[in-house]
Design an enzyme around this catalytic site. Structure first.
Site, mmCIF file in Angstrom:
data_model
loop_
_atom_site.group_PDB
_atom_site.id
_atom_site.type_symbol
_atom_site.label_atom_id
_atom_site.label_comp_id
_atom_site.label_asym_id
_atom_site.label_seq_id
_atom_site.Cartn_x
_atom_site.Cartn_y
_atom_site.Cartn_z
ATOM 1 N N LYS A 32 0.848 -1.194 0.000
ATOM 2 C CA LYS A 32 0.000 0.000 0.000
ATOM 3 C C LYS A 32 0.886 1.247 0.000
ATOM 4 O O LYS A 32 1.951 1.252 0.638
ATOM 5 C CB LYS A 32 -0.846 -0.067 1.281
ATOM 6 C CG LYS A 32 -1.930 0.977 1.460
ATOM 7 C CD LYS A 32 -2.654 0.712 2.801
ATOM 8 C CE LYS A 32 -3.875 1.599 2.988
ATOM 9 N NZ LYS A 32 -4.573 1.333 4.260
ATOM 10 N N SER A 109 -9.273 1.179 3.534
ATOM 11 C CA SER A 109 -8.484 2.042 2.681
ATOM 12 C C SER A 109 -7.418 1.294 1.895
ATOM 13 O O SER A 109 -6.852 1.852 0.970
ATOM 14 C CB SER A 109 -7.816 3.137 3.522
ATOM 15 O OG SER A 109 -6.912 2.584 4.448
ATOM 16 N N SER A 133 -9.440 -1.190 7.605
ATOM 17 C CA SER A 133 -8.919 -0.983 6.255
ATOM 18 C C SER A 133 -8.290 -2.210 5.623
ATOM 19 O O SER A 133 -8.002 -2.204 4.425
ATOM 20 C CB SER A 133 -7.910 0.173 6.259
ATOM 21 O OG SER A 133 -8.571 1.402 6.411
#
Lengths: 392, 392
Positions: A32, A109, A133
């Site tokens: 990420k 996320s 997330s």
């Protein structure tokens, strides 16, 4: 308004080969865009975050751990802006596809990480989970994904959001691969796949769409049988889970405002409206509200200890619904986000490990079942997932 | 964080020759990017506004009026996002230079229009003024600029913000040129440059930096002599102007939220943090607050009528300070914005015409003196400005 994006960041792919001969040498992974990769800007899903932070000179701990174990970095993935968002859209970087539910949101996320793994673009992907997330995109994209115990995996070299909630998690398509990454990231061999029973959180199941809850029941029964019996329970008194969720929201948002306020004050960054709106609301949280929410948090911790410290596992739906469609107006997106908080707040408030297992589909779209253990049960959760898969 | 921009929008310049033989054929003009120009997207200073609105097929009324009078359109100019901003920075389109105060903010929201005129890139520029968006950049860039009476110039084809505050205004470097545009835009020949005396708003002067207030005094004396005597007065009771400003803020923001909420709900647009923050605060204004603010507004109208309906003019500093430097953090920018509201709210609340005259410099930076008349005094204000210039 969502526009499509790849799972990976645009531009040249960030790739680094893993250490030769490591245990994960046959695996690829992605990180990420909150994780530092030396020599590459950490974008944080926001153009002004990228522009106002120096290029890191060392890898984030978790990136280095996977590289050191031989896994090969094949890219950095799209994230919701500065980790704020649970459905996976990003007004700047776009919305990664949900390969398991075309035309739907991937969850966030850690949207791009889940998307990349679900699409088969890599074997493992690193994410972060403060308010859900990793757990939420795991459920919506049909993956194995874990939010570890608070502090179980180092956050070094990762953008923080809310320090008492922030964790490093990861995704995989199968439990065996997931467990191999677990051994590296948790730094421990897998224990025996045992638990002191399964507690079925009926109050959490009641928050889920009925067809989703029904679709999870066969897996609940199978897991119950595997670990020695399922018992129906309630996490909280009636009406209390909603209160916990609102108090978690207050505490996590207040922490996130403290994390980002100095940067916002100096830079006046651009944000999608919903992100700036939520930060604005966070900025108005009072110390009295935080003190009250901390009282509620202590109550949650006590309740969790009573349920789980003896070694039982709690099972809940990971999300109350399958992946929402693209193109929803903001007020509907807000309702989806609020419902998610009813199910993700318990582990977050207590710092518990929670693994989501891709055990069901409803109308062709995946939904995850979560197992929550007491602090430190992380590796045991991975071991149980692996054993369940092997015995399927 | 501000980054530099031109006064004009990037890309090919939007140009349209004026009608042959018109009264303004020797003049060039520019239009703020809130004004429709047929065949060109109206950007509104925000990429998501531009992307979600159709290309207009007709010119805004004011653009057509100037073209019809022979003036030549030479470009569209940068604006604060959807007209929300008073200092002139824009997180997407950048900050146009202030040619009169290098290294400083130009004021906004009609930032590019003021910048273009001040730099000599055109003779006239159209702006809008809801809370000060023509008056403030006029003062900070050393220009003539007017906020007309509410409704005096058609808003047709212009992005709205707050309907009971929105006006079309314009800028020029000299009063003679300003007055020529006034005749076209107001649709009336200039009347005699007369007024029933000059009221000097000492309470408004007290809000200005002392050196700025001092620097305006010679012009106040000269104007007083020209129109038959200056009288010191107060607009309001002690402490009341601050209350009026806060009530204007409530009313204008509540209207702007009503204007933009549907678009925001559908699009979740990107904004600079401060813009989204202010819209978020606007969204929480209650109908009780609006009702109370409307009571205050009626009090302001009564007071204005008493002072001005007989034909006197009120004079105030246009802004309390000269152009602030670039690079300030958000909290300081907010303090500047709040101070501006103390001086711009009176004309806005009552719908009065207010012209800013570039009569002084302090430390090399310009500051404007404002004349405010009763509703409909617009052309008379332009005539007085022209006569003062001719008699200088």
């Amino acid at each position: 308004m969502e526009f499509p994006a790849d799972a990976f960041l645009p531009g040249p792919r960030v790739t680094i080969p893993g250490a030769v001969g490591g245990s994960l040498s046959d695996l690829t992974f992605a990180a990420k865009d909150l994780f530092d990769v030396a020599g590459h800007r950490t974008g944080g899903g926001n153009p002004d975050w990228a522009a106002t932070h120096p290029v890191p000179t060392t890898h984030a701990w978790a990136v280095q751990a996977l590289l050191g174990a031989g896994a090969n970095l094949v890219g950095k993935t799209v994230t919701c802006e500065i980790s704020l968002g649970i459905l996976g859209f990003n007004a700047f970087d776009g919305t990664p596809p949900n390969p398991a539910a075309p035309g739907c949101l991937p969850g966030g996320s850690s949207s791009g990480s889940a998307s990349a793994v679900a699409a088969g673009l890599c074997d493992i992907a690193l994410g972060t989970d403060s308010g859900g997330s990793v757990r939420v995109p795991s459920s919506l994209c049909g993956l194995y994904g874990m939010r570890p115990s608070l502090g179980a995996v180092s956050m070094e070299g990762v953008c923080r959001q809310a320090p008492t909630y922030d964790t490093v998690g990861w995704f995989a398509r199968d439990a065996a691969t997931f467990a191999r990454a677990a051994e590296v990231l948790l730094g421990t061999p897998l224990p025996a796949p045992e638990a002191a029973g399964l507690l079925v959180a009926e109050d959490a199941f009641a928050f889920a769409d009925p067809d989703l809850a029904d679709a999870l029941r066969p897996a609940v029964a199978r897991i119950g049988a595997f670990i020695g019996g399922a018992t129906a329970t309630s996490i909280a008194e009636p009406g209390e889970l909603e209160v916990w969720a609102s108090q978690r929201n207050i505490l996590q948002r207040a922490e996130s405002w403290q994390t980002f306020r100095g940067w916002i004050e100096a830079v006046n960054p651009r944000f999608g409206f919903n992100v700036a709106r939520n930060l604005t609301m966070a900025s108005s949280i009072t110390s009295e509200q935080v003190a009250l929410a901390n009282v509620a948090r202590r109550r949650v911790v006590e309740r969790a200890r009573l349920l789980l410290e003896g070694g039982a596992l709690l099972c809940t739906p990971t999300t109350p619904f399958t992946a929402p469609p693209l193109g929803l107006p903001l007020s509907e997106l807000d309702r989806y986000s609020a419902r998610i908080g009813l199910l993700t707040s318990f582990a977050g408030l207590v710092g518990l490990p929670q693994i989501s297992l891709p055990v069901a589909t409803i109308g062709g779209k995946p939904a995850g079942l979560s197992l929550i253990g007491w602090r430190g049960a992380d590796a045991r959760l991975a071991a149980i997932a692996k054993a369940l898969e092997a015995n399927a």
